[in-house]
Design a protein around this motif. Structure first.
Motif, short mmCIF file in Angstrom:
data_model
loop_
_atom_site.label_atom_id
_atom_site.label_comp_id
_atom_site.label_asym_id
_atom_site.label_seq_id
_atom_site.Cartn_x
_atom_site.Cartn_y
_atom_site.Cartn_z
N ILE A 26 64.36 -1.92 23.74
CA ILE A 26 64.82 -1.43 25.23
C ILE A 26 66.41 -1.97 25.38
O ILE A 26 67.20 -1.16 26.00
CB ILE A 26 63.89 -2.06 26.25
CG1 ILE A 26 62.72 -1.34 26.09
CG2 ILE A 26 64.38 -1.86 27.60
CD1 ILE A 26 61.53 -1.48 26.90
N SER A 30 68.72 -2.28 23.38
CA SER A 30 69.57 -1.46 22.64
C SER A 30 69.95 0.04 23.42
O SER A 30 70.94 0.39 23.29
CB SER A 30 69.23 -1.64 20.96
OG SER A 30 68.12 -0.61 21.03
N ILE A 31 68.59 0.59 23.95
CA ILE A 31 68.90 1.73 24.46
C ILE A 31 69.76 1.66 25.63
O ILE A 31 70.62 2.39 25.91
CB ILE A 31 67.64 2.16 24.91
CG1 ILE A 31 66.47 2.44 23.58
CG2 ILE A 31 67.49 3.41 25.70
CD1 ILE A 31 65.12 2.71 24.15
N ASN A 38 73.50 3.58 25.98
CA ASN A 38 73.24 4.95 26.86
C ASN A 38 73.41 4.24 28.41
O ASN A 38 72.25 3.79 28.81
CB ASN A 38 71.85 5.40 26.38
CG ASN A 38 71.90 5.80 25.21
OD1 ASN A 38 72.02 6.68 24.68
ND2 ASN A 38 70.93 5.07 24.29
N THR A 61 58.95 7.60 31.96
CA THR A 61 59.80 7.96 30.67
C THR A 61 59.98 8.97 30.23
O THR A 61 60.94 9.66 29.61
CB THR A 61 59.08 6.83 29.67
OG1 THR A 61 59.24 5.65 30.24
CG2 THR A 61 59.86 6.52 28.42
N ILE A 121 63.10 8.03 22.20
CA ILE A 121 64.36 7.94 23.04
C ILE A 121 65.39 6.92 22.20
O ILE A 121 66.38 7.37 21.73
CB ILE A 121 64.35 7.28 24.43
CG1 ILE A 121 63.52 8.26 25.24
CG2 ILE A 121 65.55 7.00 24.78
CD1 ILE A 121 63.01 7.74 26.65
N PHE A 122 64.83 6.05 21.62
CA PHE A 122 65.48 4.96 20.76
C PHE A 122 66.17 5.74 19.35
O PHE A 122 67.44 5.88 19.15
CB PHE A 122 64.92 3.92 20.27
CG PHE A 122 65.31 2.89 19.37
CD1 PHE A 122 66.42 2.03 19.64
CD2 PHE A 122 64.99 3.06 17.98
CE1 PHE A 122 66.92 1.39 18.47
CE2 PHE A 122 65.50 2.10 17.03
CZ PHE A 122 66.37 1.46 17.29
N THR A 160 68.65 8.75 20.60
CA THR A 160 69.81 8.16 21.42
C THR A 160 70.67 7.20 21.07
O THR A 160 71.89 6.85 21.36
CB THR A 160 69.62 8.01 22.82
OG1 THR A 160 68.88 7.05 23.03
CG2 THR A 160 68.70 9.60 23.27
N THR A 161 69.93 6.07 20.06
CA THR A 161 70.50 4.88 19.95
C THR A 161 70.68 4.46 18.46
O THR A 161 71.83 4.07 17.91
CB THR A 161 69.60 3.93 20.59
OG1 THR A 161 69.40 4.24 21.96
CG2 THR A 161 70.19 2.44 20.44
N GLU A 162 69.81 5.05 17.73
CA GLU A 162 70.10 4.42 16.18
C GLU A 162 71.38 4.62 15.56
O GLU A 162 72.02 3.66 14.96
CB GLU A 162 69.07 5.14 15.41
CG GLU A 162 67.54 4.73 15.15
CD GLU A 162 66.76 5.15 14.32
OE1 GLU A 162 67.25 5.98 13.32
OE2 GLU A 162 65.53 4.82 14.21
#
Length: 503
Positions: free
Chosen positions: A329, A331-332, A336, A350, A374-375, A378-380
Motif C-alpha cells: 500500500i 508503494s501504491i 500514484n 477499492t 492496482i499494485f 499502476t506501481t510495479e
C-alpha cells in the motif's frame, strides 16, 4: 494461367551462392573430401593472444613458433600472389597470411582461393607480427574441415532481423560478438550464484519436471501424456511443493536452479519456458530470505562489475546502501498521487477506484486481490531502485504464513521487474488444506483461468511435520537482463519460444 513468381534480389543472390557452394562440395567429394575430424590444434586463438600479444616482431622471429590452429573463415582478401584470411574460434579472431609461392599454382587457385566465408579450416604455420604489429599466422599448410553451404550474414551490417536473430541464434552468435558475450556472462552469473549458495552451506538438489499435479504457483500448466502409465502429466510450473517435501524429509538448506513452464503469454519479460532458482531454509523467517537475497545481490554485482553501483537502461542502481523496504500500500500511494489511503477501506471503495483506473476487476473477489491488481497495473513498473515490497494480501499467497491481515511475504523489484518472491512457508496442514479447498471452489465456480489444484500428497507430507521454513524464488532470466543491460527477455535466452516459423 500460371502466376509469375518474383524473388527479392537478395534471395536470388543467396540461392545462387548456395548452388555454387554445393557444386564446390560435389567437386571436393570427387577428390576425396569427407568432412575430416582428425585435425588437432595446438593452441586456441584466445590462448595465443594471452601468451604472445606483448611479444615484439623480433621476439617472435627468434622463437619461430610452429603452430596449428582452427576456426571459421569470417574475412577473406585475395591480393594477387598473397591472401589474407581472418578465422574465428570461440569469439576470438586471428589473421592468416597465405603466400602463393608456398603452394602449387593449381592448389592455390583451385583450392585455397575457392574457400568461402563460413568454411571451417585448420592451419599449420608460424606465428609472427605484421608491419602494423598485428599478430598473425604465416600459413604453411591449410586443411578444409567443414564446407559451409550457406553464406554468413553481411560482415558489415551483421544480422539485423530480430525474427531471424531469435530463430537462428547460431547466425546471431556468429555475426555479433556482443551476443556471445551476453551468453558467456549469463553462464558466469549462474556459476557465481552456485558458488554463493555453496559458500552459505546450501545443498543443490533436483526435483521432477513432470508432475502428476501442477502446484507451487498460480499458473496455467502445459499438459502432456505418459503412455506407459496411461496418465496425464504436467510440466512443472514451480518446484516448490517437492522442495518442501525434502525439508519435511530432513534436509536443512537446499536450492534448485530449474526450468519451469507456464502456458501463458509472451512479452518482453515473459517466456513460457524460463529459469528460476528456488531456495528453502528450515528454522527461518521470510525476513531471513530478504537478508540472504540482499547478500546474494551484492556478491553478484561486486564480482561481475567490481562495483556496487551499476547502470541499467538510463538508471543507476545502487547496491551499496541497504535495499529499500515498502509495504504494498505504501508503494501504491508513493507512485500514484491520485490514490489515497482511504481508497483501501473496503472492497466497494477499492473496486470503485480500480474501475476509475480502467482495470478489469472481474476476477477479483476480495479486497486483497483488488489491492494487488492496482499494485500490478499502476506501481510495479515505477519501482526502479532495488526495493522489497512487503505485506502482501493473504488471498494471493496460498502457501505463505499469515501475520495479522497479511501474508509473511515479500517481492523484490529492480527497474520495474519482479525479480524474486519469498515468504515464510505455511506449515499448518489444516490451514493449508482449507486454502487448497477455497482455491478449488474458485476454480469450479468463478475462476477456472488460474488452474488451482489440490495436492493431497503434499498435505500428507505436511502432516508429518514441516519445520518453520522460509522459501525464496528468483527469476534468473530477469536478473540476467539487469546484469547484462538487456530490455527483452529473449535477448538473454538462447532459444526463446516463438510463434510458428513464418520465415
Amino acid at each position: 494461367m500460371l502466376k509469375k513468381i518474383t524473388f527479392k534480389k537478395e534471395k536470388i543472390l543467396s540461392n545462387k551462392e548456395i548452388f555454387i557452394r554445393k557444386n564446390k562440395l560435389i567437386q571436393l567429394r570427387q577428390k576425396g573430401f569427407n568432412f575430416p575430424n582428425t585435425f588437432k590444434y595446438t593452441k586456441t586463438i584466445k590462448t595465443i593472444y594471452c601468451l604472445y600479444k606483448d611479444h615484439t616482431k623480433s621476439d617472435l622471429k627468434k622463437i619461430n613458433y610452429q603452430i596449428s590452429i582452427a576456426g571459421r573463415i569470417i574475412k577473406k582478401r585475395i591480393l594477387g600472389k598473397a591472401s589474407f584470411f581472418v578465422i574465428q574460434h570461440d569469439n576470438y579472431k586471428i589473421q592468416i597470411y597465405i603466400k602463393s609461392n608456398l603452394f602449387t599454382s593449381n592448389y592455390y587457385k583451385n583450392y585455397i582461393i575457392e574457400l568461402d566465408l563460413g568454411d571451417i579450416i585448420g592451419v599449420k604455420g608460424i606465428l609472427f607480427k605484421t608491419n602494423t604489429l598485428e599478430l598473425s599466422i604465416y600459413c604453411k599448410k591449410i586443411y578444409l574441415l567443414t564446407k559451409s553451404l550457406r553464406p554468413l550474414p553481411d560482415k558489415y551490417s551483421g544480422l539485423q532481423n530480430k525474427e531471424i536473430k531469435y530463430r537462428k541464434r547460431y547466425l546471431d552468435l556468429l555475426s555479433n560478438s556482443n551476443v556471445t558475450k551476453i551468453f558467456k556472462k549469463r553462464s558466469y552469473i549462474i556459476s557465481n550464484i552456485r558458488s554463493f549458495m555453496k559458500k552459505k552451506d546450501f545443498l543443490e538438489v533436483e526435483t521432477p519436471m513432470m508432475h502428476p499435479i501442477p502446484g507451487g504457483a498460480n499458473a496455467k500448466p502445459f499438459v502432456t501424456y505418459h503412455n506407459a502409465l496411461n496418465e496425464r502429466m504436467y510440466l512443472r510450473v514451480a518446484p516448490e511443493l517437492y522442495l518442501k517435501r525434502l525439508i519435511v524429509g530432513g534436509f536443512d538448506k537446499i536450492f534448485e536452479i530449474n526450468r519451469n513452464f507456464r502456458n501463458e503469454g509472451l512479452s518482453t519479460r515473459h517466456n513460457p519456458e524460463f529459469t528460476m532458482m528456488e531456495i528453502y531454509m528450515s528454522y527461518s523467517h521470510y525476513t531471513d530470505m530478504m537478508i540472504l537475497l540482499e547478500k546474494l545481490c551484492r556478491f553478484l554485482v561486486k564480482n561481475i562489475f567490481n562495483s556496487l553501483i551499476i547502470k541499467y537502461d538510463k538508471h543507476e542502481l545502487n547496491f551499496e546502501k541497504p535495499i529499500r523496504k515498502m509495504t504494498m500500500i505504501e508503494s501504491i500511494l508513493k507512485f500514484n498521487k491520485n490514490i489515497h489511503i482511504s481508497d483501501f477501506k473496503n472492497i466497494k471503495k477499492t473496486k470503485k477506484i480500480a474501475k476509475k483506473l480502467n482495470l478489469n476487476t472481474k476476477l477479483c473477489n476480495s479486497l486483497g486481490e483488488l489491492i494487488h491488481l492496482i499494485f500490478e497495473k499502476t506501481t510495479e513498473k515505477k519501482i526502479i531502485s532495488p526495493t522489497f515490497i512487503t505485506e502482501y494480501p493473504i488471498e494471493i499467497s496460498p502457501l505463505a504464513k499469515k501475520n495479522d491481515k497479511f501474508a509473511e511475504r515479500f517481492e523484490f523489484f529492480i527497474s520495474g521487474y519482479e525479480i524474486a518472491n519469498g515468504f515464510s512457508e505455511l506449515n499448518d496442514p489444516e490451514e493449508q488444506k482449507k486454502r487448497f479447498k477455497i482455491q478449488e471452489l474458485q476454480k469450479e465456480n468463478i475462476n477456472i483461468s488460474k488452474n488451482f489444484y489440490y495436492d493431497k500428497d503434499y498435505i500428507t507430507a505436511l502432516e508429518h511435520g514441516l519445520p518453520p521454513t522460509a522459501g525464496l524464488g528468483i527469476g534468473i532470466d530477469r536478473l540476467i537482463m539487469i546484469m547484462t543491460n538487456q530490455k527483452n527477455i529473449r535477448d538473454v535466452i538462447l532459444f526463446p519460444i516463438l510463434k510458428k516459423n513464418i520465415i
